[in-house]
Design a protein around this motif. Structure first.
Motif, PDB file in Angstrom:
ATOM      1  N   MET A   1     -31.790  14.860  16.936  1.00  0.00           N
ATOM      2  CA  MET A   1     -30.599  14.450  16.523  1.00  0.00           C
ATOM      3  C   MET A   1     -30.614  13.375  15.276  1.00  0.00           C
ATOM      4  SD  MET A   1     -28.256  14.124  20.093  1.00  0.00           S
ATOM      5  CE  MET A   1     -26.987  13.388  19.521  1.00  0.00           C
ATOM      6  N   ALA A   2     -31.470  12.572  15.508  1.00  0.00           N
ATOM      7  CA  ALA A   2     -31.685  11.219  14.547  1.00  0.00           C
ATOM      8  C   ALA A   2     -32.360  11.830  12.895  1.00  0.00           C
ATOM      9  CB  ALA A   2     -32.651  10.243  15.035  1.00  0.00           C
ATOM     10  N   LYS A   3     -32.665  13.013  12.982  1.00  0.00           N
ATOM     11  CA  LYS A   3     -33.190  13.801  11.807  1.00  0.00           C
ATOM     12  C   LYS A   3     -31.682  14.355  11.262  1.00  0.00           C
ATOM     13  CE  LYS A   3     -37.581  15.245  13.385  1.00  0.00           C
ATOM     14  NZ  LYS A   3     -38.561  16.290  14.002  1.00  0.00           N
ATOM     15  N   HIS A   4     -30.614  14.188  11.878  1.00  0.00           N
ATOM     16  CA  HIS A   4     -29.586  14.912  11.357  1.00  0.00           C
ATOM     17  C   HIS A   4     -28.303  13.552  11.304  1.00  0.00           C
ATOM     18  CE1 HIS A   4     -30.830  19.043  11.636  1.00  0.00           C
ATOM     19  NE2 HIS A   4     -31.590  18.496  12.474  1.00  0.00           N
ATOM     20  N   LYS A   5     -28.592  12.660  10.728  1.00  0.00           N
ATOM     21  CA  LYS A   5     -27.947  11.509  10.654  1.00  0.00           C
ATOM     22  C   LYS A   5     -26.622  11.451   9.989  1.00  0.00           C
ATOM     23  CE  LYS A   5     -29.941   7.098  11.425  1.00  0.00           C
ATOM     24  NZ  LYS A   5     -30.964   7.189  12.158  1.00  0.00           N
ATOM     25  N   ALA A   6     -26.487  12.532   9.135  1.00  0.00           N
ATOM     26  CA  ALA A   6     -25.296  12.902   8.283  1.00  0.00           C
ATOM     27  C   ALA A   6     -24.151  13.483   9.179  1.00  0.00           C
ATOM     28  CB  ALA A   6     -25.369  13.630   7.270  1.00  0.00           C
ATOM     29  N   GLU A   7     -24.483  14.216  10.505  1.00  0.00           N
ATOM     30  CA  GLU A   7     -23.425  14.723  11.427  1.00  0.00           C
ATOM     31  C   GLU A   7     -22.664  13.859  12.241  1.00  0.00           C
ATOM     32  OE1 GLU A   7     -23.558  18.063  10.922  1.00  0.00           O
ATOM     33  OE2 GLU A   7     -25.370  18.202   9.828  1.00  0.00           O
ATOM     34  N   LYS A   8     -21.561  14.318  12.501  1.00  0.00           N
ATOM     35  CA  LYS A   8     -20.615  13.520  13.342  1.00  0.00           C
ATOM     36  C   LYS A   8     -20.513  14.443  14.739  1.00  0.00           C
ATOM     37  CE  LYS A   8     -16.150  11.288  13.461  1.00  0.00           C
ATOM     38  NZ  LYS A   8     -14.924  11.456  13.222  1.00  0.00           N
ATOM     39  N   PHE A   9     -21.269  13.702  15.743  1.00  0.00           N
ATOM     40  CA  PHE A   9     -21.554  14.367  16.987  1.00  0.00           C
ATOM     41  C   PHE A   9     -20.251  14.143  17.885  1.00  0.00           C
ATOM     42  CE2 PHE A   9     -25.550  13.207  15.154  1.00  0.00           C
ATOM     43  CZ  PHE A   9     -26.375  14.452  15.363  1.00  0.00           C
ATOM     44  N   LEU A  10     -20.082  15.202  18.551  1.00  0.00           N
ATOM     45  CA  LEU A  10     -19.156  15.066  20.050  1.00  0.00           C
ATOM     46  C   LEU A  10     -19.945  15.480  20.987  1.00  0.00           C
ATOM     47  CD1 LEU A  10     -16.130  14.914  20.919  1.00  0.00           C
ATOM     48  CD2 LEU A  10     -16.100  17.388  20.744  1.00  0.00           C
ATOM     49  N   VAL A  11     -19.873  14.477  22.182  1.00  0.00           N
ATOM     50  CA  VAL A  11     -20.581  14.799  23.458  1.00  0.00           C
ATOM     51  C   VAL A  11     -19.545  14.931  24.507  1.00  0.00           C
ATOM     52  CG1 VAL A  11     -22.367  13.961  24.779  1.00  0.00           C
ATOM     53  CG2 VAL A  11     -22.108  12.993  22.329  1.00  0.00           C
ATOM     54  N   PRO A  12     -19.476  16.123  24.885  1.00  0.00           N
ATOM     55  CA  PRO A  12     -18.483  16.694  26.006  1.00  0.00           C
ATOM     56  C   PRO A  12     -19.273  16.281  27.254  1.00  0.00           C
ATOM     57  CG  PRO A  12     -18.666  18.528  24.559  1.00  0.00           C
ATOM     58  CD  PRO A  12     -19.896  17.450  24.242  1.00  0.00           C
ATOM     59  N   MET A  13     -18.458  15.602  28.340  1.00  0.00           N
ATOM     60  CA  MET A  13     -18.982  15.206  29.515  1.00  0.00           C
ATOM     61  C   MET A  13     -18.053  15.601  30.847  1.00  0.00           C
ATOM     62  SD  MET A  13     -20.510  11.495  28.689  1.00  0.00           S
ATOM     63  CE  MET A  13     -22.104  11.375  28.168  1.00  0.00           C
ATOM     64  N   SER A  14     -18.545  15.106  31.918  1.00  0.00           N
ATOM     65  CA  SER A  14     -17.917  15.129  33.153  1.00  0.00           C
ATOM     66  C   SER A  14     -17.166  13.849  33.357  1.00  0.00           C
ATOM     67  CB  SER A  14     -18.896  15.255  34.544  1.00  0.00           C
ATOM     68  OG  SER A  14     -18.123  14.870  35.593  1.00  0.00           O
ATOM     69  N   SER A  15     -16.323  13.902  34.324  1.00  0.00           N
ATOM     70  CA  SER A  15     -15.466  12.665  34.487  1.00  0.00           C
ATOM     71  C   SER A  15     -16.241  11.551  35.018  1.00  0.00           C
ATOM     72  CB  SER A  15     -14.233  13.041  35.302  1.00  0.00           C
ATOM     73  OG  SER A  15     -14.781  13.362  36.646  1.00  0.00           O
ATOM     74  N   VAL A  16     -17.477  12.212  35.870  1.00  0.00           N
ATOM     75  CA  VAL A  16     -18.417  11.225  36.504  1.00  0.00           C
ATOM     76  C   VAL A  16     -19.721  11.237  35.462  1.00  0.00           C
ATOM     77  CG1 VAL A  16     -19.711  11.061  38.444  1.00  0.00           C
ATOM     78  CG2 VAL A  16     -17.598  12.067  38.738  1.00  0.00           C
ATOM     79  N   HIS A  17     -19.708  10.005  34.730  1.00  0.00           N
ATOM     80  CA  HIS A  17     -21.017   9.803  33.878  1.00  0.00           C
ATOM     81  C   HIS A  17     -21.084   8.392  33.524  1.00  0.00           C
ATOM     82  CE1 HIS A  17     -17.534   9.649  31.076  1.00  0.00           C
ATOM     83  NE2 HIS A  17     -18.183   8.553  30.615  1.00  0.00           N
ATOM     84  N   ASN A  18     -22.537   8.062  33.106  1.00  0.00           N
ATOM     85  CA  ASN A  18     -22.535   6.589  32.646  1.00  0.00           C
ATOM     86  C   ASN A  18     -22.616   6.538  31.338  1.00  0.00           C
ATOM     87  OD1 ASN A  18     -25.160   7.738  32.099  1.00  0.00           O
ATOM     88  ND2 ASN A  18     -25.938   7.228  34.059  1.00  0.00           N
ATOM     89  N   ASP A  19     -23.291   5.368  30.769  1.00  0.00           N
ATOM     90  CA  ASP A  19     -23.153   5.421  29.458  1.00  0.00           C
ATOM     91  C   ASP A  19     -24.573   5.387  28.794  1.00  0.00           C
ATOM     92  OD1 ASP A  19     -20.355   4.718  29.175  1.00  0.00           O
ATOM     93  OD2 ASP A  19     -20.639   2.460  29.582  1.00  0.00           O
ATOM     94  N   ASP A  20     -25.496   5.906  29.412  1.00  0.00           N
ATOM     95  CA  ASP A  20     -26.759   6.036  29.060  1.00  0.00           C
ATOM     96  C   ASP A  20     -26.821   6.843  27.627  1.00  0.00           C
ATOM     97  OD1 ASP A  20     -27.631   4.940  31.246  1.00  0.00           O
ATOM     98  OD2 ASP A  20     -28.708   6.798  32.275  1.00  0.00           O
ATOM     99  N   VAL A  21     -26.190   7.802  27.531  1.00  0.00           N
ATOM    100  CA  VAL A  21     -25.963   8.997  26.495  1.00  0.00           C
ATOM    101  C   VAL A  21     -25.558   7.917  25.228  1.00  0.00           C
ATOM    102  CG1 VAL A  21     -25.263  10.796  25.187  1.00  0.00           C
ATOM    103  CG2 VAL A  21     -25.900  10.963  27.535  1.00  0.00           C
ATOM    104  N   LYS A  22     -24.459   7.155  25.591  1.00  0.00           N
ATOM    105  CA  LYS A  22     -23.612   6.519  24.421  1.00  0.00           C
ATOM    106  C   LYS A  22     -24.549   5.472  23.960  1.00  0.00           C
ATOM    107  CE  LYS A  22     -19.507   3.601  23.872  1.00  0.00           C
ATOM    108  NZ  LYS A  22     -20.420   2.583  22.981  1.00  0.00           N
ATOM    109  N   ASN A  23     -25.158   4.615  24.889  1.00  0.00           N
ATOM    110  CA  ASN A  23     -26.086   3.691  24.390  1.00  0.00           C
ATOM    111  C   ASN A  23     -27.378   4.095  23.731  1.00  0.00           C
ATOM    112  OD1 ASN A  23     -24.425   2.152  25.904  1.00  0.00           O
ATOM    113  ND2 ASN A  23     -25.725   1.963  27.880  1.00  0.00           N
ATOM    114  N   MET A  24     -27.909   5.291  23.729  1.00  0.00           N
ATOM    115  CA  MET A  24     -28.973   5.799  23.173  1.00  0.00           C
ATOM    116  C   MET A  24     -28.624   6.186  21.788  1.00  0.00           C
ATOM    117  SD  MET A  24     -31.338   8.326  25.541  1.00  0.00           S
ATOM    118  CE  MET A  24     -31.400   7.765  27.268  1.00  0.00           C
ATOM    119  N   LEU A  25     -27.376   6.965  21.659  1.00  0.00           N
ATOM    120  CA  LEU A  25     -26.944   7.360  20.375  1.00  0.00           C
ATOM    121  C   LEU A  25     -26.403   6.042  19.485  1.00  0.00           C
ATOM    122  CD1 LEU A  25     -24.843  10.477  21.263  1.00  0.00           C
ATOM    123  CD2 LEU A  25     -27.403  10.412  20.968  1.00  0.00           C
ATOM    124  N   ASP A  26     -26.049   5.010  20.179  1.00  0.00           N
ATOM    125  CA  ASP A  26     -25.611   3.920  19.407  1.00  0.00           C
ATOM    126  C   ASP A  26     -26.883   3.107  18.986  1.00  0.00           C
ATOM    127  OD1 ASP A  26     -23.002   3.961  19.828  1.00  0.00           O
ATOM    128  OD2 ASP A  26     -22.835   2.549  21.749  1.00  0.00           O
TER     129      ASP A  26
END
Length: 249
Positions: free
Chosen positions: A124-149
């Protein structure tokens, strides 16, 4: 001896499922019984998050449920997903599932090799110009968010489906006699403990798909005997096949 395996997923719709091959090759019985149900949010519920699907140029899929509910909500809201939308999937099997909704070859589809989100982030980092949407379950943690941040990627998480326990009947509880349990998510492991608070693993083997599931197995005081995906065994069925072959020897 492993004779009866509980697969915590719905029965495969295809006759060519690799689980049926396992039954033939190893003389085991695979019983399909989901431990939880996934319910998609309605378009009305989704709108409350104030997310416009067309504001994004790429979507990150971590599961088939995410794919199903993304396209379901788009259809309900009468949104046509643009031809040039990019899709980033944690593993190839999920990437191939997109074919159910769009023509594969025309799309820009990227996937990781291990099924772990940290394997997908560098792509994903090779496509920095993109605006990413991440669909999730109501049960999730912040691991994905933190990594992308951390990678300073432009992204937004949204809830598209919720996970609810698919409780066992008294009859099912009384006939719970399996040699192996196969889990695909932390929710499945927690549902086992909810339905069977006094569950003791004993000689029962446990297979876990994905690092989060493996971690939850350990947190619940159980131990996994089979872990997938790996470079060698990208799917749960291939990992089970290898494990059953090894036991035969």
């Amino acid at each position: 001896m492993i004779k009866k395996i509980l697969i915590s997923q719905p029965r495969p719709s295809s006759e060519k499922s690799p689980y049926y091959d396992l039954e033939k090759e190893h003389g085991v019985q695979c019983v399909f019984r989901p431990f939880f149900k996934v319910e998609g949010l309605s378009a009305k519920e989704f709108r409350q998050q104030k997310i416009n699907l067309l504001d994004y140029t790429a979507v990150v899929f971590t599961s088939r449920h995410a794919i199903d509910n993304y396209f379901k909500i788009a259809k309900e809201m009468r949104i046509t997903i643009p031809e040039d939308m990019k899709y980033f999937c944690v593993i190839e099997t999920i990437a191939l599932y997109i074919q159910k909704y769009v023509q594969y070859r025309k799309r820009k589809i990227f996937f990781g090799n291990t099924g772990k989100i940290d394997d997908l982030v560098p792509i994903m980092a090779k496509h920095k110009a993109e605006k990413f949407l991440v669909p999730m379950s109501s049960v999730h943690n912040d691991d994905v968010k933190n990594m992308l941040d951390e990678k300073k990627l432009n992204h937004e998480e949204c809830v598209m489906y919720r996970t609810v326990s698919n409780d066992f009947t008294e009859e099912e509880k009384n006939n719970f006699n399996y040699d192996m349990l196969v889990f695909f998510s932390p929710t499945g492991v927690k549902a086992l403990k909810k339905n069977f608070p006094d569950f003791k693993q004993g000689d029962i083997k446990i297979a876990a798909f994905g690092p989060a599931t493996t971690k939850t197995v350990a947190e619940e005081g159980l131990h996994p005997d089979v872990e997938a995906p790996s470079k060698e065994y990208p799917s749960m069925s291939s990992a089970l096949n290898a494990y059953l072959k090894k036991r035969k020897k």
